[in-house]
Design an enzyme around this catalytic site. Structure first.
Site, PDB file in Angstrom:
ATOM      1  N   ASN A 142     -12.413   0.428   2.758  1.00 46.00           N
ATOM      2  CA  ASN A 142     -11.404  -0.358   1.848  1.00 46.00           C
ATOM      3  C   ASN A 142     -10.018   0.152   1.720  1.00 46.00           C
ATOM      4  OD1 ASN A 142     -11.066  -1.432  -0.857  1.00 46.00           O
ATOM      5  ND2 ASN A 142     -10.777   0.484  -1.470  1.00 46.00           N
TER       6      ASN A 142
ATOM      7  N   TYR B  14       1.368  -5.506   8.139  1.00 40.05           N
ATOM      8  CA  TYR B  14      -0.035  -5.857   7.387  1.00 40.05           C
ATOM      9  C   TYR B  14      -0.840  -6.885   8.065  1.00 40.05           C
ATOM     10  CZ  TYR B  14      -3.037  -6.572   3.330  1.00 40.05           C
ATOM     11  OH  TYR B  14      -4.274  -6.535   2.489  1.00 40.05           O
TER      12      TYR B  14
ATOM     13  N   LYS C 218      -4.566  -5.985   9.804  1.00 37.44           N
ATOM     14  CA  LYS C 218      -5.749  -6.628   9.589  1.00 37.44           C
ATOM     15  C   LYS C 218      -6.608  -7.568  10.274  1.00 37.44           C
ATOM     16  CE  LYS C 218      -6.122  -4.841   5.151  1.00 37.44           C
ATOM     17  NZ  LYS C 218      -7.254  -3.925   5.015  1.00 37.44           N
TER      18      LYS C 218
ATOM     19  N   ILE D 110     -17.341   5.133   0.602  1.00 30.82           N
ATOM     20  CA  ILE D 110     -16.270   4.196   0.138  1.00 30.82           C
ATOM     21  C   ILE D 110     -14.857   4.697   0.457  1.00 30.82           C
ATOM     22  CG2 ILE D 110     -15.389   2.514  -1.659  1.00 30.82           C
ATOM     23  CD1 ILE D 110     -18.296   2.507  -2.774  1.00 30.82           C
TER      24      ILE D 110
ATOM     25  N   THR E  36      -4.264  -5.996  -8.222  1.00 32.34           N
ATOM     26  CA  THR E  36      -4.440  -4.368  -8.074  1.00 32.34           C
ATOM     27  C   THR E  36      -2.987  -4.025  -7.857  1.00 32.34           C
ATOM     28  OG1 THR E  36      -4.435  -4.667  -5.617  1.00 32.34           O
ATOM     29  CG2 THR E  36      -6.682  -4.462  -6.946  1.00 32.34           C
TER      30      THR E  36
END
Length: 240
Positions: free
Chosen positions: A76, A143, A147, A6, A180
């Protein structure tokens, strides 16, 4: 032994996934710039140093290849910066975001697939994407692009693996809106750079953000599904 690698494992979703998977008896190896919790199975690495990434994967597979029944890679790690309208963004920050959000997952996946070509056990890659890769948002030019690239890379890998003797299953999944540090970064931006700022402040104030713990649990459940491959290569945790 189930091996799960991860990235971005020092905080947020990555940290929670690592903790919960360990509780399920999986052998987890975290990768991040810092190891604040002092995890033993952890590799401290900067994803900006992309030339060092293949050797990390090789090292892990060499260490556990003879003991493993499955290998999983969870890409991630990510960053939402730089936030700003195109024409006002710092070039170096664009380069860094491309490296962390797209180049690093591509290199890690390439090394993972290559090193495990003859491995007959279960092999899966989960790329943590975003709704921003599927929708255009002002101020998120970088961004959104990274993605979207991660999504399309996943489509290509899925297509290629259809003809592989021992295929790797891959899904790029949007995890929803999570409480987060990334959300804190978004809320600390200004409306001129990010016209949708008020919407994201409302998400927080109205309690519409999922916790990292809850999201990690959902992602793990998805990762463990028998129909993982069939639900991809593009998915959204809110729709599965």
């Amino acid at each position: 032994m189930d091996i799960v690698i991860i990235t971005g494992a020092s905080k947020g979703i990555g940290f929670e996934m690592m903790k919960q998977l360990k509780g399920k008896g999986k052998k987890t190896i975290g990768i991040a710039r810092t190891n604040q919790s002092g995890e033993k199975s952890f590799i401290t690495a900067d994803l900006l140093k992309t030339d060092e990434l293949p050797s990390i994967i090789d090292q892990i597979i060499e260490m556990y290849g003879g003991k493993a029944s499955s290998f999983t890679l969870v890409n991630n790690a990510g960053m939402v910066d730089p936030i700003g309208l195109v024409g006002s963004v710092n070039p170096e920050e664009i380069t860094n975001a491309m490296a962390v959000n797209l180049t690093a997952p591509m290199i890690l996946s390439n090394a993972f697939i290559g090193a495990l070509t003859s491995f007959k056990g279960k092999k899966r890659i989960m790329n943590i994407s975003s709704g921003a890769g599927r929708n255009a948002y002002e101020g998120w030019g970088v961004y959104c692009t990274t993605k979207a690239g991660l999504d399309h890379f996943s489509r290509v890998v899925a297509k290629e693996q259809e003809s592989a003797k021992h295929p790797v299953e891959i899904v790029s999944i949007a995890p929803g809106i999570i409480d987060t540090n990334m959300q804190e970064t978004i809320r600390s931006s200004d409306a001129q750079s990010f016209p949708l700022l008020d919407r994201f402040i409302d998400y927080k104030e109205k309690g519409q953000l999922s916790s990292a713990e809850e999201t990690a649990s959902k992602l793990i459940s998805f990762l463990e599904r028998e129909d993982f491959k069939e639900l991809g290569p593009i998915a959204d945790i809110r729709n599965v």
